[in-house]
Design a protein around this motif. Sequence first.
Motif, PDB file in Angstrom:
ATOM      1  N   GLN A  63       0.823  -1.216   0.000  1.00  0.00           N
ATOM      2  CA  GLN A  63       0.000   0.000   0.000  1.00  0.00           C
ATOM      3  C   GLN A  63       0.857   1.266   0.000  1.00  0.00           C
ATOM      4  OE1 GLN A  63      -3.475   0.015  -0.088  1.00  0.00           O
ATOM      5  NE2 GLN A  63      -3.246  -2.180  -0.404  1.00  0.00           N
ATOM      6  N   HIS A 352      -3.276   1.105 -10.325  1.00  0.00           N
ATOM      7  CA  HIS A 352      -2.153   1.374  -9.416  1.00  0.00           C
ATOM      8  C   HIS A 352      -1.629   0.065  -8.852  1.00  0.00           C
ATOM      9  CE1 HIS A 352      -5.551   1.367  -6.627  1.00  0.00           C
ATOM     10  NE2 HIS A 352      -4.802   1.580  -5.571  1.00  0.00           N
ATOM     11  N   HIS A 357      -5.564  -4.240  -5.466  1.00  0.00           N
ATOM     12  CA  HIS A 357      -6.049  -3.885  -6.806  1.00  0.00           C
ATOM     13  C   HIS A 357      -5.318  -4.630  -7.924  1.00  0.00           C
ATOM     14  CE1 HIS A 357      -8.795  -0.605  -5.620  1.00  0.00           C
ATOM     15  NE2 HIS A 357      -8.008  -0.591  -4.563  1.00  0.00           N
ATOM     16  N   ASP A 456     -10.243   4.134  -5.430  1.00  0.00           N
ATOM     17  CA  ASP A 456      -9.647   4.637  -4.179  1.00  0.00           C
ATOM     18  C   ASP A 456      -9.688   6.164  -4.035  1.00  0.00           C
ATOM     19  OD1 ASP A 456      -9.150   2.051  -3.574  1.00  0.00           O
ATOM     20  OD2 ASP A 456      -6.968   2.174  -3.650  1.00  0.00           O
TER      21      ASP A 456
HETATM   22 ZN   LIG Z   1      -5.121   1.830  -3.402  1.00  0.00          ZN
END
Ligand SMILES: [Zn+2]
Length: 519
Positions: A63, A352, A357, A456
């Motif tokens: 992250q 991303h 994801h 997001d």
């Molecule tokens: Zn994210």
Amino acid sequence: MSMRQRAALLLAAAIWLTACSTAPTPRRLAQDAVTAMGGMENLQSIRTLTMAGGTGTRLRVGQTQKATDAENPAQLKNVAEIADLSNGRASLDYEINLGGFMQHRHEVLTRRGDKPVGIDYVGTRPVIATSPGGLFSWGTQNSPEFLLKRNAVTIALAAAASASDQQPAQDRELNGKMYKYGSGKTKSGEDIGLYFDPQSKLLAGFELLDTETMLGDVQAQYILADYKSVNGITLPHRITIRKGGKDYSDVQYTSIAVNDAEAEKVFAIPDAASAEADQAIAAGDYTPLKLNKVANGVWHAAAYSHHSLIVEFPSWLAIVEAPYTETQTKVLMKLLQQQFPNKPVRYAAVTHHHYDHTGGVRGIAAFGATVLVEKGHEPVLRQILDARHTNPQDELDRRRNAQPAQPTGSMEVFEGKKVISDGGQTLELYAITGNPHVDPKVIAYVPNVRVLFQSDLWSPGPPGAPVAQGSGGPFAEHPLASIRKLNLRIDTMAGGHGGVGPFADFVKGATPPPKATSD
Ligand SMILES: [Zn+2]
């Protein structure tokens, strides 16, 4: 050499040989470890282990803001883990704090009859059922299944039955300390390295090959410490996991209960997910997923947590975002084949590099899609796509290593902007930079129908739900400014989280409220 010298040398050799021949074998050490833990019979009588009150850290959550940033550990608290050794069930319950993002998560691998099924209780979203591969965890492991296969009791019992009894154990270092080392097999036949503490006789740790959804094949080390007695059984209360030579998770538990009757409750399938559990079992690969039409040629693939966008071209499809799990990808591909027979998925765009994801990216590449990756995300995506996944093998690894190798999709790197156009349909990908959540961030735009997909940055709410001005905060303010600079004309916003809503809602949510005036 004198006679005396020769005699001394022979004596030394004899002592060395005796020492060698009486040095314990790994099998002997493993049996001693089982004895130190309370004995074979006691360990075999363990049906459930309930580990509670855990506090610690988890890394490899993927992250970071930039793909090359070093990761800060997420904090775990109220960790409660249950391994049901006799029925092959496991549960990971915990609170995670990831740089201020806090969530209570609970993933359960349970069974209906003898059929495994996953149950996911996360935050405020509705409980859902998946096939076991659909579970995604940020607890001490990526999936509750690891807890079943990698707990101290299961490993100690397997070691006592399988560790080599030919050669004496060697001296080997683990986590900065020297132990007696030998090899053995897990119950399912995996090779395992075993470390025994010569003082306490306990199993100090073990190592073996884990295939992590995001990391691929990694040599994993499990370090067992703080052994304490629980009703005559001695169990480790601190478990540190390292994968690929890096910290993974480290949790100190305050208590462990053996055969606690309460443990049963956690594996009950709740009424709200009961019908879906049947569906998951019948389907083989299952996670909740629906295709909702957004506009002509554009669909929102709405899953239970992380969604994708489907763009239809005359003879093929493009997917934006392949999140969460390989199972979710398989379910999506099946749905697309039903709805668009004869239209293969030619492209999959990554928005991303965050692991939640990108967990389905390998699955899409396995189906032959070209994975479109922005240069800023390349370091992470290349690792994800290049890794071996052998234990168990995933579809991409299977196709690449088949004899002869089967065709799979490759990665195409672009910088800043990428436009795909065919037969009047167009998909535009733009990298926006400087966002506090992730930098860069790719947003996807379909100009024909003025639809924008992003994840997001803003989660569109249910249709008609009022939006408070500025409710999107800085994550949303930044893309609004970027979109205005790009001069995109947008009517509809589809979310990687949330649903599909009017662009005007996003503008309102992304516009800071007027500053309160004070007297
Ligand atoms: Zn994210």
